[in-house]
Scaffold this active site. Sequence first.
Site, PDB file in Angstrom:
ATOM      1  N   SER A  25      37.891  39.060  50.906  1.00  0.00           N
ATOM      2  CA  SER A  25      38.736  40.122  50.378  1.00  0.00           C
ATOM      3  C   SER A  25      38.574  40.203  48.856  1.00  0.00           C
ATOM      4  O   SER A  25      37.489  40.501  48.371  1.00  0.00           O
ATOM      5  CB  SER A  25      40.185  39.869  50.816  1.00  0.00           C
ATOM      6  OG  SER A  25      41.002  40.967  50.542  1.00  0.00           O
ATOM      7  N   HIS A  47      36.767  43.573  53.564  1.00  0.00           N
ATOM      8  CA  HIS A  47      37.556  44.504  54.364  1.00  0.00           C
ATOM      9  C   HIS A  47      38.268  45.462  53.425  1.00  0.00           C
ATOM     10  O   HIS A  47      38.237  45.289  52.210  1.00  0.00           O
ATOM     11  CB  HIS A  47      38.533  43.780  55.301  1.00  0.00           C
ATOM     12  CG  HIS A  47      39.579  42.957  54.615  1.00  0.00           C
ATOM     13  ND1 HIS A  47      40.439  42.146  55.297  1.00  0.00           N
ATOM     14  CD2 HIS A  47      39.920  42.809  53.318  1.00  0.00           C
ATOM     15  CE1 HIS A  47      41.259  41.540  54.460  1.00  0.00           C
ATOM     16  NE2 HIS A  47      40.960  41.934  53.257  1.00  0.00           N
TER      17      HIS A  47
END
EC number: 3.4.21.92
Length: 195
Positions: free
Chosen positions: A92, A117
Site C-alpha cells: 500500500s 491496491h
Amino acid sequence: MTSATAGLNLSDSVYERLLRERIIFLGTQVDDDIANKLCAQILLLSAEDPSRDISLYINSPGGSVSAGMAIFDTMQFAECDVATFGMGLAASMGQFLLSAGAKGKRYALPHARIMMHQPSAGIGGTASDIAIMAEQFAHTKREMAELIAEHTGQTVEQITADSDRDRWFTAQQALEYGFVDHVVSRAAQAGGTGQ
C-alpha cells in the site's frame, strides 16, 4: 584509522547509529508520528550534506495516505537523492514510497513482497459531508495512480486496473513492473547509497 562507529557507545540506539550513516527506517504502519519523524530525518540529512544519498529502508504494511504523502513530498523536496530499499513487506503506502525513490536507486531484497491496491477510507457524517469526502477521495485515488504511473513507467489506466484489488508482486515481478530498479541480495550491489 577510524571506524564508522567511532565515538558511539553501546547506549546509542540502533536507529541513531543508522541515522549517522544516513540510513532511515520505516518499519511500521505509516501514520503521522512516523511520517513527522522520517520527514525531519530527511530534512536534517539533506541539510547536513545535500550531495550524499539517504537510504530509506521500508518494511511496512502501509497506512495513512496523508502521512505517506508528507513523506513522499519531503523525499522529492530534499536536495539529495533518497534511495529506497524494500525488505519484508512494502504494501500500500509502503509500495508507493518504495517506488518514489530516486530513479536508478530503488531496490528490493530478494524475498521482499510488494503489494499495490487502491486507497481506502472510512467515510461518515451527513450526506453533504460524505459527498465532499467522496470527491476528495476520488481526487486522491487519481493523483496516486498518476504518481505511481510516473514512477513505474506504466500507464495510469494500467495502474488503475491493477490496483482495483490487492495485487501482489515478488521482488522480481516488482522489478519487471517498474516499482524498483534492482533486486539485490548484498549491500555491495547497491553501490553508492548512503556513502
